[in-house]
Motif scaffolding. Structure first.
Motif, short mmCIF file in Angstrom:
data_model
loop_
_atom_site.label_atom_id
_atom_site.label_comp_id
_atom_site.label_asym_id
_atom_site.label_seq_id
_atom_site.Cartn_x
_atom_site.Cartn_y
_atom_site.Cartn_z
N THR A 135 0.82 -1.21 0.00
CA THR A 135 0.00 0.00 0.00
C THR A 135 0.85 1.26 0.00
O THR A 135 1.98 1.27 0.50
CB THR A 135 -0.93 0.01 1.23
N ILE A 136 0.30 2.31 -0.60
CA ILE A 136 0.89 3.64 -0.50
C ILE A 136 -0.22 4.59 -0.10
O ILE A 136 -1.36 4.47 -0.58
CB ILE A 136 1.56 4.07 -1.82
N SER A 137 0.09 5.49 0.82
CA SER A 137 -0.92 6.37 1.40
C SER A 137 -0.77 7.81 0.91
O SER A 137 0.34 8.32 0.77
CB SER A 137 -0.82 6.35 2.93
N PHE A 138 -1.91 8.43 0.70
CA PHE A 138 -2.00 9.83 0.33
C PHE A 138 -3.05 10.47 1.23
O PHE A 138 -3.71 9.80 2.03
CB PHE A 138 -2.45 9.98 -1.13
N SER A 139 -3.21 11.76 1.08
CA SER A 139 -4.32 12.47 1.70
C SER A 139 -5.03 13.25 0.61
O SER A 139 -4.42 13.64 -0.40
CB SER A 139 -3.84 13.42 2.80
N THR A 140 -6.32 13.47 0.79
CA THR A 140 -7.05 14.31 -0.16
C THR A 140 -6.90 15.79 0.18
O THR A 140 -7.42 16.63 -0.55
CB THR A 140 -8.54 13.93 -0.18
N GLU A 141 -6.18 16.10 1.27
CA GLU A 141 -5.96 17.49 1.68
C GLU A 141 -4.50 17.88 1.50
O GLU A 141 -3.60 17.13 1.91
CB GLU A 141 -6.37 17.70 3.14
N SER A 142 -4.26 19.06 0.95
CA SER A 142 -2.90 19.52 0.68
C SER A 142 -2.25 20.21 1.87
O SER A 142 -1.02 20.37 1.89
CB SER A 142 -2.91 20.49 -0.51
N ASP A 143 -3.03 20.62 2.84
CA ASP A 143 -2.50 21.43 3.95
C ASP A 143 -3.13 20.94 5.25
O ASP A 143 -3.94 21.64 5.86
CB ASP A 143 -2.80 22.91 3.69
N ASN A 144 -2.74 19.75 5.67
CA ASN A 144 -3.37 19.06 6.79
C ASN A 144 -2.46 19.11 8.01
O ASN A 144 -1.37 18.52 8.02
CB ASN A 144 -3.65 17.60 6.38
N LEU A 145 -2.90 19.82 9.05
CA LEU A 145 -2.06 20.03 10.23
C LEU A 145 -1.70 18.72 10.91
O LEU A 145 -0.56 18.53 11.36
CB LEU A 145 -2.76 20.96 11.21
N THR A 146 -2.64 17.79 10.99
CA THR A 146 -2.37 16.50 11.62
C THR A 146 -1.20 15.79 10.94
O THR A 146 -0.30 15.26 11.60
CB THR A 146 -3.62 15.60 11.57
#
Length: 305
Positions: A109-120
């Motif tokens: 698996t490879i992980s991404f986020s749908t948010e470009s500026d995520n503080l977490t």
């Protein structure tokens, strides 16, 4: 090799829950040294899912599957007693740390986020006020299309955090394969009957094993994670050569994917007090590796100090 996309097409509601088919940008968060390595080599890693996550995350879905089977007494007991035994064994092996290298498939698996500026996520890849994290924005449509062309036939979608939605997905899967099994199980017994029933069992095991990788504890919902899963099938023409890296004392198998530069949409810099020098440094580095035309964005999240 099993075509997991065809399995998902049997349950279109589940397929749409994972991914609605729209094009978007996916953001891969990473540390500065990893960003440099990724852009210099032109590769990103699919890592073995079993060794990346803590035990609670890996077993979260298995517990959900086992509990839901107990809550649905109308399911065919011949089929779901075996399903329950299978996932209980997998759960026990993970908890106990038992070796289990005889499986036909491994999940990478490879992980991404749908948010470009995520503080977490920035907090996971930064140190203090001067060491900042980065992410690479990839065009989802172009990247997945390229993966398919070169044999990285993958399953992809947003991680599901709401337990109610997770249960809905599992019920849709249970009911679909239960109906198929019941139809054959209650019919005339022929020489091919047992083979057909076995095929349904293995299909159900496969689809549940893959779907389980898209479930996470609701406490992680702020990550807005999106995953691409590659199923490495030993002994098939689609099998990929694995490599090994060390991380936090663990030896983690991984598979390299060489991406096209055109799939890179942007580079995003996490919160930092020295944002101007980080910006110019990043732009200079990108021009060195042929990414000079890519957009570089700075975080809009203010630092507290």
């Amino acid at each position: 090799m099993i075509n997991y996309d065809n399995l998902l097409k049997k349950i279109p509601r589940v397929k749409k829950i994972l991914d609605d088919g729209s094009n978007s940008i996916l953001y891969h968060y990473t540390k500065p040294e990893k960003l440099l390595s990724i852009l210099e080599s032109g590769t990103i890693r699919f890592s073995n899912a079993l060794y990346l996550n803590d035990k609670e995350e890996v077993t979260y879905s298995y517990k959900l599957i086992l509990n839901l089977i107990d809550e649905m007494p109308n399911l065919n007991q011949d089929l779901f007693k075996r399903i329950k035994s299978h996932f209980h064994t997998k759960y026990t092996n993970i908890i106990s740390g038992a070796d289990n290298f005889d499986n036909k498939y491994e999940y990478y698996t490879i992980s991404f986020s749908t948010e470009s500026d995520n503080l977490t996520l920035w907090n996971n890849y930064s140190k203090g006020q001067t060491y900042t994290g980065y992410n690479i924005g990839f065009c989802k449509k172009d990247m997945i299309s390229d993966m398919e062309k070169i044999g990285f036939n993958s399953v992809y979608g947003s991680v599901i955090y709401q337990q109610e939605k997770q249960i809905t997905v599992l019920k849709l899967i249970f009911e679909k394969w239960n109906k198929q099994y019941e139809k054959i199980f209650s019919g005339a017994k022929t020489k091919s009957t047992s083979n057909k029933l076995a095929d349904i069992f293995f299909e159900l095991v496969d689809i549940l094993s893959v779907i389980s990788l898209f479930f996470k504890n609701p406490h992680f919902k702020d990550e807005k994670e999106y995953r691409i899963i590659f199923i490495n099938s030993f002994g098939s023409n689609f099998a990929k050569q694995t490599k090994i890296c060390e991380k936090n004392g663990l030896f983690i198998p991984y598979i390299e994917y060489r991406f096209l530069k055109k799939t890179v949409n942007s580079i995003n810099i996490g919160p930092t007090l020295e944002e101007n020098i980080f910006y110019t440094s990043t732009c200079r580095m990108l021009s060195n590796f042929g990414y000079g035309s890519k957009t570089v964005n700075r975080s809009k999240i203010p630092l507290r100090y």
